[in-house]
Design a protein around this motif. Structure first.
Motif, short mmCIF file in Angstrom:
data_model
loop_
_atom_site.label_atom_id
_atom_site.label_comp_id
_atom_site.label_asym_id
_atom_site.label_seq_id
_atom_site.Cartn_x
_atom_site.Cartn_y
_atom_site.Cartn_z
N MET A 160 0.89 -1.10 0.02
CA MET A 160 0.19 0.10 -0.43
C MET A 160 0.57 1.31 -0.41
O MET A 160 1.86 1.11 0.48
N ASP A 161 0.93 1.87 -0.75
CA ASP A 161 1.43 3.06 -1.00
C ASP A 161 0.39 4.12 -0.34
O ASP A 161 -0.78 5.68 -0.94
N GLU A 162 0.90 4.61 1.04
CA GLU A 162 0.53 5.68 1.76
C GLU A 162 0.88 7.18 1.51
O GLU A 162 2.15 7.22 0.93
N PRO A 163 -0.39 8.04 1.15
CA PRO A 163 0.18 9.43 -0.16
C PRO A 163 1.64 10.19 0.86
O PRO A 163 1.36 10.46 2.72
N GLY A 204 -5.86 16.14 4.84
CA GLY A 204 -5.82 16.22 3.07
C GLY A 204 -6.87 15.60 2.65
O GLY A 204 -7.66 16.14 0.98
N GLY A 205 -7.52 14.95 3.24
CA GLY A 205 -8.31 14.10 2.21
C GLY A 205 -9.18 12.85 2.87
O GLY A 205 -8.92 12.96 3.97
N ALA A 214 -9.86 10.26 2.89
CA ALA A 214 -9.36 8.30 2.87
C ALA A 214 -9.11 7.99 4.82
O ALA A 214 -9.34 6.46 4.89
N TYR A 260 -7.10 2.48 -0.11
CA TYR A 260 -6.79 3.38 1.06
C TYR A 260 -5.23 4.56 -0.32
O TYR A 260 -4.75 5.66 0.15
N GLU A 261 -4.66 3.74 -1.03
CA GLU A 261 -3.81 3.44 -2.15
C GLU A 261 -3.53 4.61 -2.76
O GLU A 261 -4.28 5.54 -3.16
N ASN A 262 -3.01 5.75 -2.24
CA ASN A 262 -2.04 7.25 -2.53
C ASN A 262 -3.51 7.79 -2.56
O ASN A 262 -3.84 8.97 -3.13
N GLU A 263 -4.85 7.70 -2.39
CA GLU A 263 -5.99 8.87 -2.06
C GLU A 263 -5.92 9.05 -0.72
O GLU A 263 -5.88 8.30 0.22
N TYR A 264 -5.88 10.42 -0.98
CA TYR A 264 -5.61 11.51 0.31
C TYR A 264 -6.70 11.75 1.16
O TYR A 264 -8.50 11.42 0.86
#
Lengths: 598, 164
Positions: free
Chosen positions: A354-357, A391-392, A394, B160-164
């Motif tokens: 998983m790529d955490e922002p 900022g979002g 999620a 959640y991947e790259n969603e902010y």
């Protein structure tokens, strides 16, 4: 003699030429070796796309006229030009729709009107943009004349016949260019100030298909990334949103997919790197004024040999400011050993990775001796980096967030943990019972925007506790708020609905950047007497042979920290005269230039 | 003639000086670029075969490698000092509710225990797997903590991947 001299000349020149060539070859060779790890700009791989964005007036509160002290929003018509007041006549227009990415080159931008009747009168007006990245709708307390404006403007002076049902436009290219230079935009507002004679105005429709619209033609570049992630699209536009809240979609230039249910593809996707892949996509909307090249300098090789991003200052030494910040510098910790924290490494060990922002990684340093605003003194050394950006939306549905935590007690016992911390369920202050994460949400009226998470990382050996670390992180200015009915929806803290449904006091909140933070270190507990000082776990802290994360835990129970215990069992974080198992410290990480994806 | 030779010699020297300066500038540029690349390295992991952990000192253990959405949970390993059960709890708004219970297990080691859940777990749920003694009390370790494993059901994290 002359011949000898000429021969010597020739030899000299030849020697010099040879030396020069050798020198140039040497420089090239050294460059190739030394710059092997240089994460250069890959602009050579960029593709240029021509696109058109259309934004429209979507609500009655998005169009307003001011004429001296008179103010009106909505209605069936509005006017452009000058009313009764030749010094205070305004038309405010707030457009929403397609996103224009930051840095796009604006080929043309025009505001288009349809008159509600045939009219022929001279109109003079000065068109400026509203500089805010998230302009609010208009109201009696928030009129067009009160808005911050761009430097760029366009003076309009025309005396033409406008026929009913036809479209007429005013060019605003330089204004829009200035706006997108600073940030990607899906909401753009203008202030048109009348500069002509009294009553020199034209009336236009305000709603429906005849409402004013903003049409922008632009070109932008996209960068190719890993083959497993689609990046270059034929038409990277985002559908216009029908809601009042600006919908901040990820930039189409770097987002691998907009569909959250797509097959996970996060196997080391390179982002803006040149020769190597850096884990962790960084969108253009988080870079701020710095380039991807500058940002790509801040990398570290993780325990798995791959390259990860790491902490960097909000302002780069080159002078540019990033659109995001990471809080305290771990290197300022008394117990920092020189190992940079690899952002994203922990979540990358999940299956699938998983790529955490990136912008959400925030670090906190609590050194021994630090005194907080309550006069309490930290007794131990701790620092940690935790993923918690606001900022979002999620974060409202993600139950686990990565935590890289380091603690060394005054007695010399350590607890260096990394894993996906359980942040509990989410709720508002109005919920009963309260949840582990308390955030601001629609329908719960509160006095402040404070948001706090209680984050726990437990290390267990087949169910038996070995260590437990809790860090609570809080923010005073969260960028987004929660819609309990739809936790995936973006609701900005300054939006009209947030102002109306959350806050008791309608203060300006468009400066919220999630950078006013505090954190609580502790409680921390050791249950490791007689155990090992090193364990390998899965990403959730469960000890398992072959585990991907290394935990370093002194082989003690908490009680070994004699002299620093509360009630004989808990590690006392503060002085005995003011004893608590937590140490709280507030520090602002705010700098000018932070974006709304911080 | 001597002047010409002298001038030529001066010219060669000048050219050499220029070349040396260029080399120095080039090396300096390369060194500067190297310094701006701030890559460091953290300690690397040992090979997987060396990542071996000691067993817990307690004679009670429970391990679940993963939890899939649905009405069945497989407990990879459970070891009990005394006869007891494996209970599965769901985390409903922070309040643990029992949603599954194994058959009575005798003291000793049990592998691949299948537990049917009374309500299906779904992607993103959090479940807790505990050892419970015969009278229903949670089994505790020597530090008086419950023998408990927590699992995130499914692969929800990917959204959640790259969603902010």
């Amino acid at each position: 003699m002359l011949k000898v001299m000429k021969n010597r000349e020739s030899a000299g020149f030849a020697l010099t030429a040879v030396v020069g060539v050798i020198a140039l070859v040497g420089i090239l060779a050294v460059s190739m070796v030394s710059l092997g790890n240089f994460k250069g700009d890959i602009r050579s791989q960029a593709a240029v796309l021509a696109s058109t964005a259309t934004l429209a007036i979507q609500n009655s509160s998005d169009i307003a006229n001011e004429d001296g002290t008179e103010f009106k929003t909505g209605g069936s018509s509005a006017w452009v030009g000058t009313g009764q007041s030749t010094s205070s006549s305004y038309l405010g227009l707030r457009f929403q729709g397609d996103t224009v990415p930051k840095g796009a080159h604006i080929d043309s931008a025009k505001i288009e009107f349809t008159p509600n009747s045939t009219q022929w009168i001279a109109v003079k007006t000065k068109i400026s943009g509203e500089s805010s990245v998230a302009p609010a709708s208009y109201g009696s307390s928030s009129k067009p004349s009160s808005r911050g404006l761009t430097s760029a403007s366009k003076d309009i002076s025309e005396n033409s016949k406008w026929e009913a049902g036809k479209w007429y436009s005013y060019d605003v290219t330089p204004v829009v260019q200035e706006l997108v230079n600073s940030d990607g935009r899906s909401v753009i507002a203008f202030v048109l100030k009348g500069s002509g004679g009294q009553w020199g105005r034209k009336f236009v429709y305000t709603s429906g298909a005849n409402a004013p619209k903003l049409t922008i033609s632009y070109t932008s570049s996209t960068e190719t990334t890993a083959t497993s992630t689609p990046v270059v699209t034929a038409s990277p536009t985002v559908s216009a949103t029908p809601t009042a809240s600006p919908r901040a979609t990820a930039s189409p230039t770097v987002t691998p997919t907009q569909n959250p249910t797509a097959t996970p593809t996060m196997t080391m996707p390179p982002t803006t790197g040149g020769s190597g892949a850096i884990f962790g996509i960084v969108g253009a909307d988080t870079l701020g004024a710095c380039s991807a090249t500058v940002h790509d300098k801040y990398v570290v090789t993780g325990p798995d040999g791959k390259t990860y991003r790491t902490w960097h200052p909000a302002k780069d030494p080159s002078g540019c400011t990033f659109g995001h910040e990471h809080g305290d510098n771990p290197a300022t910790s008394n117990i920092y050993t020189g190992n940079s924290v690899p952002f994203g490494y922990i979540a990358a060990q999940l299956t699938p990775p998983m790529d955490e922002p990136h912008a959400g990684f925030k670090c906190f340093v609590h050194n021994k001796g630090t005194v907080n605003d309550e006069g309490r003194t930290m007794q131990h050394d701790a620092y940690y980096c935790f993923h918690m950006g606001t900022g979002g939306p999620a974060r409202f549905t993600a139950r686990f967030h990565s935590l890289d935590s380091h603690l060394k007690s005054a007695s010399g016992y350590v607890m260096n943990l990394q894993g996906m911390a359980d942040v509990g369920n989410v709720g508002t202050l109005c919920d009963n019972p309260r949840q582990a994460r308390t955030v601001q949400g629609l329908g719960c009226k509160i006095d402040s925007a404070y948001e706090i998470w209680a984050n726990q990382l437990a290390i267990r050996n087949k169910g038996n506790s070995v260590a437990n670390m809790i860090v609570s992180t809080a923010v005073f200015d969260p960028i987004t708020s929660m819609d309990p009915a739809d936790k995936t929806r973006i609701v900005y803290s300054w939006s009209p609905e947030a102002q109306q449904q959350i806050f008791r006091f309608n203060n300006p909140r468009d400066n919220f950047r999630g950078c006013q933070r505090e954190a609580y270190t502790g409680p921390a507990s050791w249950y490791n007497a007689g155990g090992s000082q090193v364990y390998y776990t899965d990403p959730y802290g469960n000890i398992v042979n072959g585990g991907v994360l290394k935990q370093e835990i002194s082989n003690i129970n908490t009680s070994a920290n004699s002299g620093y215990l509360l009630f004989g069992v808990g590690l006392r974080m503060t002085e005995s005269s003011n004893a608590q198992t937590q140490f709280k410290f507030r520090r602002s990480a705010c700098v000018s230039g932070l974006g709304i994806k911080n | 003639m001597k002047n010409t030779a002298h001038k030529n010699k001066d010219g060669n020297i000048a050219l050499i000086v220029v070349v040396v300066v260029l080399v120095a500038v080039g090396i300096g540029f390369v060194l500067l670029q190297s310094k701006t690349s701030m890559s460091t390295q953290v300690s690397s992991l040992p090979p997987i075969e060396e990542r071996v952990n000691p067993s817990p000192q307690s004679g009670n253990k429970v391990y679940v490698s993963k939890a899939d959405p649905g009405t069945k949970l497989i407990v990879d390993e459970a070891e009990l000092v005394a006869d007891g059960y494996i209970y599965v709890y769901s985390d409903m708004a922070g309040k643990q509710t029992m949603i599954g219970k194994s058959q009575l297990l005798t003291a000793g080691v049990h592998n691949n225990v299948s537990i049917t859940l009374t309500s299906a777990s779904k992607d993103g749920d959090v479940i807790y797997v505990n050892l419970v003694n015969k009278d229903g009390a949670k089994v505790l370790d020597e530090n008086e903590n419950a023998i408990e494993m927590q699992r995130n059901v499914g692969i929800v994290m990917s959204h959640y991947e790259n969603e902010y």
